[in-house]
Structure formats: C-alpha cells, structure tokens
Scaffold this motif. Structure first.
Motif, PDB file in Angstrom:
ATOM      1  N   GLN A 107     -38.800 -77.959  13.489  1.00 54.52           N
ATOM      2  CA  GLN A 107     -38.813 -79.138  14.351  1.00 54.52           C
ATOM      3  C   GLN A 107     -40.042 -80.003  14.080  1.00 54.52           C
ATOM      4  O   GLN A 107     -39.949 -81.239  14.055  1.00 54.52           O
ATOM      5  CB  GLN A 107     -38.769 -78.722  15.824  1.00 54.52           C
ATOM      6  N   GLN A 108     -41.189 -79.350  13.873  1.00 56.91           N
ATOM      7  CA  GLN A 108     -42.409 -80.077  13.538  1.00 56.91           C
ATOM      8  C   GLN A 108     -42.275 -80.772  12.195  1.00 56.91           C
ATOM      9  O   GLN A 108     -42.683 -81.931  12.026  1.00 56.91           O
ATOM     10  CB  GLN A 108     -43.602 -79.116  13.524  1.00 56.91           C
ATOM     11  N   MET A 109     -41.688 -80.092  11.219  1.00 55.78           N
ATOM     12  CA  MET A 109     -41.472 -80.678   9.902  1.00 55.78           C
ATOM     13  C   MET A 109     -40.523 -81.871   9.978  1.00 55.78           C
ATOM     14  O   MET A 109     -40.734 -82.894   9.321  1.00 55.78           O
ATOM     15  CB  MET A 109     -40.929 -79.628   8.938  1.00 55.78           C
ATOM     16  N   ASP A 110     -39.479 -81.737  10.786  1.00 51.52           N
ATOM     17  CA  ASP A 110     -38.535 -82.853  10.959  1.00 51.52           C
ATOM     18  C   ASP A 110     -39.221 -84.053  11.603  1.00 51.52           C
ATOM     19  O   ASP A 110     -38.988 -85.205  11.214  1.00 51.52           O
ATOM     20  CB  ASP A 110     -37.352 -82.411  11.825  1.00 51.52           C
ATOM     21  N   GLU A 111     -40.049 -83.769  12.593  1.00 55.07           N
ATOM     22  CA  GLU A 111     -40.755 -84.857  13.274  1.00 55.07           C
ATOM     23  C   GLU A 111     -41.637 -85.622  12.288  1.00 55.07           C
ATOM     24  O   GLU A 111     -41.647 -86.868  12.279  1.00 55.07           O
ATOM     25  CB  GLU A 111     -41.597 -84.283  14.412  1.00 55.07           C
ATOM     26  N   GLU A 112     -42.355 -84.890  11.451  1.00 59.18           N
ATOM     27  CA  GLU A 112     -43.212 -85.541  10.457  1.00 59.18           C
ATOM     28  C   GLU A 112     -42.381 -86.302   9.430  1.00 59.18           C
ATOM     29  O   GLU A 112     -42.769 -87.391   8.978  1.00 59.18           O
ATOM     30  CB  GLU A 112     -44.078 -84.485   9.768  1.00 59.18           C
ATOM     31  N   LEU A 139     -35.371 -73.630   6.347  1.00 58.12           N
ATOM     32  CA  LEU A 139     -35.823 -72.924   7.544  1.00 58.12           C
ATOM     33  C   LEU A 139     -34.727 -72.888   8.607  1.00 58.12           C
ATOM     34  O   LEU A 139     -34.560 -71.879   9.302  1.00 58.12           O
ATOM     35  CB  LEU A 139     -37.073 -73.587   8.117  1.00 58.12           C
ATOM     36  N   LYS A 140     -33.998 -73.984   8.738  1.00 56.84           N
ATOM     37  CA  LYS A 140     -32.873 -74.015   9.686  1.00 56.84           C
ATOM     38  C   LYS A 140     -31.870 -72.920   9.337  1.00 56.84           C
ATOM     39  O   LYS A 140     -31.399 -72.183  10.203  1.00 56.84           O
ATOM     40  CB  LYS A 140     -32.178 -75.377   9.653  1.00 56.84           C
ATOM     41  N   GLN A 141     -31.531 -72.838   8.060  1.00 51.88           N
ATOM     42  CA  GLN A 141     -30.558 -71.838   7.624  1.00 51.88           C
ATOM     43  C   GLN A 141     -31.081 -70.420   7.895  1.00 51.88           C
ATOM     44  O   GLN A 141     -30.341 -69.560   8.392  1.00 51.88           O
ATOM     45  CB  GLN A 141     -30.258 -72.003   6.138  1.00 51.88           C
ATOM     46  N   SER A 142     -32.337 -70.181   7.574  1.00 53.31           N
ATOM     47  CA  SER A 142     -32.930 -68.868   7.801  1.00 53.31           C
ATOM     48  C   SER A 142     -32.973 -68.546   9.294  1.00 53.31           C
ATOM     49  O   SER A 142     -32.674 -67.406   9.705  1.00 53.31           O
ATOM     50  CB  SER A 142     -34.339 -68.828   7.205  1.00 53.31           C
ATOM     51  N   SER A 173     -28.594 -84.737  13.165  1.00 55.05           N
ATOM     52  CA  SER A 173     -28.567 -85.058  14.602  1.00 55.05           C
ATOM     53  C   SER A 173     -27.544 -84.192  15.326  1.00 55.05           C
ATOM     54  O   SER A 173     -27.787 -83.709  16.440  1.00 55.05           O
ATOM     55  CB  SER A 173     -28.233 -86.540  14.808  1.00 55.05           C
ATOM     56  N   GLU A 174     -26.399 -83.986  14.690  1.00 52.68           N
ATOM     57  CA  GLU A 174     -25.370 -83.130  15.286  1.00 52.68           C
ATOM     58  C   GLU A 174     -25.871 -81.694  15.402  1.00 52.68           C
ATOM     59  O   GLU A 174     -25.592 -81.007  16.394  1.00 52.68           O
ATOM     60  CB  GLU A 174     -24.099 -83.166  14.434  1.00 52.68           C
ATOM     61  N   TYR A 175     -26.610 -81.246  14.388  1.00 56.78           N
ATOM     62  CA  TYR A 175     -27.174 -79.891  14.422  1.00 56.78           C
ATOM     63  C   TYR A 175     -28.105 -79.737  15.622  1.00 56.78           C
ATOM     64  O   TYR A 175     -28.022 -78.742  16.366  1.00 56.78           O
ATOM     65  CB  TYR A 175     -27.930 -79.600  13.130  1.00 56.78           C
ATOM     66  N   ASP A 176     -29.008 -80.712  15.808  1.00 60.34           N
ATOM     67  CA  ASP A 176     -29.949 -80.645  16.929  1.00 60.34           C
ATOM     68  C   ASP A 176     -29.206 -80.608  18.261  1.00 60.34           C
ATOM     69  O   ASP A 176     -29.607 -79.884  19.189  1.00 60.34           O
ATOM     70  CB  ASP A 176     -30.896 -81.851  16.898  1.00 60.34           C
ATOM     71  N   GLU A 177     -28.127 -81.367  18.355  1.00 65.04           N
ATOM     72  CA  GLU A 177     -27.345 -81.391  19.581  1.00 65.04           C
ATOM     73  C   GLU A 177     -26.687 -80.038  19.839  1.00 65.04           C
ATOM     74  O   GLU A 177     -26.708 -79.519  20.965  1.00 65.04           O
ATOM     75  CB  GLU A 177     -26.280 -82.492  19.490  1.00 65.04           C
ATOM     76  N   LYS A 178     -26.119 -79.460  18.806  1.00 64.55           N
ATOM     77  CA  LYS A 178     -25.474 -78.151  18.933  1.00 64.55           C
ATOM     78  C   LYS A 178     -26.487 -77.082  19.346  1.00 64.55           C
ATOM     79  O   LYS A 178     -26.205 -76.244  20.206  1.00 64.55           O
ATOM     80  CB  LYS A 178     -24.809 -77.752  17.606  1.00 64.55           C
ATOM     81  N   MET A 179     -27.663 -77.106  18.735  1.00 70.51           N
ATOM     82  CA  MET A 179     -28.674 -76.103  19.040  1.00 70.51           C
ATOM     83  C   MET A 179     -29.205 -76.258  20.460  1.00 70.51           C
ATOM     84  O   MET A 179     -29.475 -75.265  21.148  1.00 70.51           O
ATOM     85  CB  MET A 179     -29.827 -76.199  18.043  1.00 70.51           C
ATOM     86  N   SER A 180     -29.342 -77.498  20.927  1.00 72.12           N
ATOM     87  CA  SER A 180     -29.856 -77.728  22.279  1.00 72.12           C
ATOM     88  C   SER A 180     -28.898 -77.185  23.332  1.00 72.12           C
ATOM     89  O   SER A 180     -29.314 -76.785  24.427  1.00 72.12           O
ATOM     90  CB  SER A 180     -30.106 -79.217  22.508  1.00 72.12           C
ATOM     91  N   GLN A 181     -27.611 -77.152  23.013  1.00 69.18           N
ATOM     92  CA  GLN A 181     -26.611 -76.672  23.963  1.00 69.18           C
ATOM     93  C   GLN A 181     -26.594 -75.142  24.075  1.00 69.18           C
ATOM     94  O   GLN A 181     -26.032 -74.605  25.025  1.00 69.18           O
ATOM     95  CB  GLN A 181     -25.221 -77.174  23.550  1.00 69.18           C
ATOM     96  N   LEU A 182     -27.201 -74.457  23.119  1.00 72.94           N
ATOM     97  CA  LEU A 182     -27.188 -72.993  23.143  1.00 72.94           C
ATOM     98  C   LEU A 182     -28.122 -72.418  24.199  1.00 72.94           C
ATOM     99  O   LEU A 182     -27.924 -71.295  24.664  1.00 72.94           O
ATOM    100  CB  LEU A 182     -27.582 -72.439  21.762  1.00 72.94           C
TER     101      LEU A 182
END
Length: 299
Positions: A281-286, A120-123, A45-54
């Motif tokens: 993101q699609q994989m996380d949603e599933e 995939l996130k890391q890549s 969740s923290e990762y998603d928040e950090k990425m959204s701020q970029l």
C-alpha cells in the motif's frame, strides 16, 4: 563583442530547443505509458475495493488461541474469496502488466516499483489464503481428535458392560483370552506412543506414526482376527475392540495431520503476512503520487 553576444544567444536558444525536445519526448513516453497502464490501473482499483470488503484487520484476534468461538464459516468464505476471486484478479493484473513496454529510464524505474508492489500483492494473497486454509484444517483436525477420543470411550464402556455380563464358562474362557491379547497389545502401543510426548522433531514423530505405530495397530487387528471365538459375547467384545483399533488408526493419522498443520502455521506466521499489505500500500501510494507529480510538471 557583437559576435560574442550572438554566440551566447545562439547557445541559449539551442538549449531551449533541446529542453523542449526532451520534454516533448518524455511527454509522449508518459502519455503512452499512462494509456498502456489504463486497464492495469483500473484492475488495481478493483483489487483495492475487493480487499477492503474482506475486513481482515481483526484476523489476528479472531484466530488467537484465546478465542474459543471461531467463526469457521467466515474462514471458509474468506478462503473461497481469496482463492476464487482475489487471486485470479491479481493474475489478470500481472498478465496485463506484462504487455506494457517501457523504454524511458525514469518511467522504467517507476514501472519496476509498480511490478514489485504487484508481486507483493500476489504473495500476500497466496500466503494469507494458505494460512486461513491451514488454520481451518487444524481446527477441524483437533475437533476430529476429540470426536475419536469420545467414540473410543463409548466403545470401551460398552465393551466393559459386555465383559461384566458374562455368565458361562465358555464365555469366561474366550473373554480371558481376549483380555490377555488386548492387554499385550495395549502395552506395546503405549510404549510406542510415548515417543510422541518426547522432544523429537515433528518430522520424526510423524515418521514414527507411519513406520511404527500404524503397522503395529494393523498387527493388533490381525492378532484379534486370528482368534477362534464361538460365543456371542466373545465375538461382541472382539468387534468393539476392533472398532477401537480402527479408531486408533484414524486418531494417529489425524495426530500426524495436526502436527503437519501446526508446522505449516509456524512457517507462515500471520504476523509476518499482514504487514505485506501495508508495504505494498505504501509502495502504491508513492507510485501514484509520482504519476500525479509528473502530470503536474507536464501540464
């Protein structure tokens, strides 16, 4: 007939017990899994928040060749955030998830999908940072080429002014000798520089700069330094010419850097990097949808 009914009832009862036992076992496995993954999910969740701020959605347009006003400070900020904040966060997630052990077959499959998304996130983060860094260096390299060209022209103008101001026979003799050597050097360098305009690969052009052009410029510098000059104007013309040759060295080294950056950018391809985000993101949603379904089924 009564015995048959009794046998059927016993079978049904046994099936209920077995089903209850399986559900109870799966419930325990699932609850254990959710407990073990609690920290990982929080980090996610923290990762998603950090990425959204970029706010990276406008990068393709911002980094387009059509854009003449590139925000270099923003590129530096993005790269620093990706490298110093986001990537360590992803590494922390991967370290945490490696401590989670899963034995239930259904949960193993679900967990594997999460690990794939994490990879995939890391890549994505690494490739995006590599692209931004390389793009930044490419812009800076092109700016350096422009500045070096400008400095060359300024030195040439000053040298021409010194040559035009000669008045004595000694000065004329030295300047004529210098011009002859300079013209010879220029002819050699121009011939070799034509290779950079031809269809050879970047690798061949970069090798040509290293193996032919830079050594040739060093030879030209040595040829001027070996000349015996006594007049002030002769010495000044040589000094300005040497500055131009040192500028040539920097210029062709920078040309080589630019070729390398352009090759790296072609290999990275921003349009191939950004879709990675949509995929994970699609994989996380599933993944989280399935977790919610399981919780509903067990409640």
């Amino acid at each position: 007939m009564q015995n048959k009914k009794k046998s059927i009832s016993t079978f049904v009862l046994l099936s209920v017990f077995l089903l209850a036992g399986c559900t109870s076992g799966f419930r325990a496995d699932f609850e254990s899994y959710m407990t073990d993954m609690e920290d990982v999910h929080a980090l996610d969740s923290e990762y998603d928040e950090k990425m959204s701020q970029l706010e990276i959605g406008d990068l393709p347009e911002e980094l387009s060749p059509r854009n003449q006003d590139i925000d270099m400070e923003r590129l530096v900020s993005l790269s620093e955030t990706l490298d110093q904040e986001i990537m360590p966060h992803v590494t922390q997630m991967k370290d945490a998830v490696e401590t989670v052990e899963v034995s239930n077959e259904e949960l193993v499959e679900l967990h594997d999908s999460y690990i794939e998304s994490l990879d995939l996130k890391q890549s994505f983060v690494q490739q995006l940072n590599d692209y931004i860094e390389t793009y930044y260096m490419s812009v800076r390299s092109n700016e350096a080429l422009i500045q070096l060209s400008q400095t060359f022209m300024e030195n040439q103008e000053e040298r021409d002014a010194v040559i035009d101001s000669i008045s004595s026979e000694d000065e004329t003799e030295e300047i004529d000798a210098l011009i002859a050597q300079i013209n010879e050097n220029s002819t050699e360098l121009e011939e070799e520089s034509e290779v950079l305009q031809q269809d050879e690969s970047r690798v061949e052009k970069m090798a040509h700069i290293d193996e032919v052009m830079l050594p040739l410029i060093n030879d030209h510098i040595e040829s001027l330094n070996q000349m015996n000059l006594e007049t002030d104007r002769g010495v000044r013309v040589r000094s300005l010419t040497l500055e131009m040759y040192y500028g040539f060295e920097k210029y062709y080294q920078e040309r080589k850097n630019t070729m390398q950056y352009n090759e790296q950018l072609q290999e990275l391809q921003l349009q191939n990097i950004l879709p990675l985000r949509e995929t994970y993101q699609q994989m996380d949603e599933e993944y989280y949808e399935r977790l919610n379904e399981i919780e509903s089924e067990l409640s």
